[in-house]
Design an enzyme around this catalytic site. Structure first.
Site, mmCIF file in Angstrom:
data_model
loop_
_atom_site.group_PDB
_atom_site.id
_atom_site.type_symbol
_atom_site.label_atom_id
_atom_site.label_comp_id
_atom_site.label_asym_id
_atom_site.label_seq_id
_atom_site.Cartn_x
_atom_site.Cartn_y
_atom_site.Cartn_z
ATOM 1 N N GLN A 1 -5.368 -1.954 9.212
ATOM 2 C CA GLN A 1 -4.433 -2.741 8.607
ATOM 3 C C GLN A 1 -5.418 -4.210 9.852
ATOM 4 O OE1 GLN A 1 -3.958 -3.508 5.232
ATOM 5 N NE2 GLN A 1 -4.156 -5.402 5.442
ATOM 6 N N ASP B 1 -10.914 2.035 3.409
ATOM 7 C CA ASP B 1 -11.800 0.505 3.635
ATOM 8 C C ASP B 1 -13.296 0.008 2.979
ATOM 9 O OD1 ASP B 1 -8.861 -0.874 3.173
ATOM 10 O OD2 ASP B 1 -9.019 -1.026 5.474
ATOM 11 N N LYS C 1 1.000 -1.122 0.280
ATOM 12 C CA LYS C 1 -0.542 0.013 0.123
ATOM 13 C C LYS C 1 0.784 1.746 -0.234
ATOM 14 C CE LYS C 1 -3.949 -2.613 1.764
ATOM 15 N NZ LYS C 1 -4.255 -2.922 2.990
HETATM 16 N N1 GUN Z 1 -6.844 -7.260 5.739
HETATM 17 C C1 GUN Z 1 -7.248 -8.226 4.410
HETATM 18 N N2 GUN Z 1 -7.776 -7.304 3.598
HETATM 19 C C2 GUN Z 1 -7.563 -6.014 3.845
HETATM 20 C C3 GUN Z 1 -8.316 -5.185 3.586
HETATM 21 O O1 GUN Z 1 -8.840 -4.029 2.230
HETATM 22 N N3 GUN Z 1 -8.217 -3.877 4.859
HETATM 23 C C4 GUN Z 1 -7.571 -3.556 5.959
HETATM 24 N N4 GUN Z 1 -7.773 -2.831 5.760
HETATM 25 N N5 GUN Z 1 -7.309 -5.182 6.031
HETATM 26 C C5 GUN Z 1 -7.093 -6.580 5.318
#
Ligand code: GUN
Length: 283
Positions: free
Chosen positions: A97, A120, A53
């Site tokens: 996350q 998200d 990211k």
């Molecule tokens: N863990 C697995 N996929 C994601 C996601 O798309 N966003 C976040 N914040 N955590 C995750």
């Protein structure tokens, strides 16, 4: 027959190029799109995702600010950080996350977040808006799946779509998004009776269960579109939820792992961050 590859790496690179141009335009107007990324603990997969990211931000001219907390950090500490980021005028999007350590409630963290900074799309307000067909932040992986299908020119309307897995992050939202595009949608899960028979009806299959090579060729109708959201770390490397080599012989389109849905997720996060920068400029 051998399937065509739905090349997430290529499609996401094209999208990142336009995101970079958009980010430059915003910067020329004095808006510096900024994403705050919060990582709690040492989960190796989470570290990889957060790194991807940050790299995506760097490549497209989006500012990323990383905040790390130790695995034993108290829930209160994380909530205080989220509230601080909510009020920070320079931060447009916030991403915490997941998964979080067991003693921290993911719901509490999402509830604390300003919905207009929830890039998200996991806050209950954004989820409700998605399911109501209202404008919202769409979650990145489902949005990546839909974007991939649409940009390839595959029709969704009237198709039978079968989703394997009912998670809040993928299964449920991808179902809502396919339904909004007039697919006939079925969500299957661990308690589904005769799952292979249900999946065999599908024109579009979305596999999101986290079980390596769970979807075998006998479950796939000739000519189906197969989207593999799984990322399973095995000793031999990354493997999806689909038995790729065998299913390849029956599908019309298939996503590889890696290089399929994964890079699309990152591109959608960057898109959502630009949207957040426009919504929250000077907020
Ligand atoms: N863990 C697995 N996929 C994601 C996601 O798309 N966003 C976040 N914040 N955590 C995750």
């Amino acid at each position: 027959m051998s399937a065509n590859i739905l090349d997430g790496k290529k499609i996401s690179a094209e999208i990142r190029t336009s995101i970079k141009e958009e980010a430059e335009k915003l910067k020329a107007r004095g808006i510096n799109p900024t994403l705050a990324v919060v990582l709690v603990g040492e989960d190796p997969a989470s570290k990889v995702y957060v790194g991807q990211k940050e790299k995506g931000c760097e490549e497209t001219g989006i500012i990323s600010r990383k905040y790390t907390l130790p695995a034993e950090a108290a829930q209160e500490e994380l909530l205080t950080l989220v509230e601080k980021l909510n009020e920070d005028k320079e931060v447009h999007g916030i991403l915490v996350q997941f998964p979080l350590p067991e003693h921290i409630s993911e719901t509490a963290v999402l509830t604390a977040m300003k919905p207009e900074k929830d890039v998200d799309g996991f806050h209950a307000l954004n989820v409700g808006r998605l399911f109501s067909g209202l404008p919202c932040f769409e979650p990145c992986t489902p949005k990546g799946v839909i974007t991939m299908i649409e940009r390839t020119g595959i029709d969704i309307e009237g198709k039978k779509a079968v989703i394997i897995g009912r998670s809040n992050i993928v299964g449920k939202p991808v179902a809502a998004m396919l339904l909004a595009r007039n697919a006939t949608v079925t969500i299957t899960h661990s308690k589904t009776r005769n799952l292979p028979e249900v999946v065999r009806q599908a024109d579009i299959v979305v596999a999101a269960i986290g079980k390596p090579r769970f979807v075998t060729a006998d479950m796939i109708k000739e000519g189906a579109v197969v989207i593999d959201v799984g990322i399973n770390r095995l000793p031999e490397g990354l493997v999806g939820d689909v038995d790729y080599e065998a299913v390849m012989q029956k599908a019309s389109w298939i996503t590889p792992v890696p290089g399929g849905v994964g890079p699309m997720t990152i591109a959608m996060l960057l898109q959502n961050t630009l949207k957040a920068a426009i919504i929250n400029k000077g907020a």
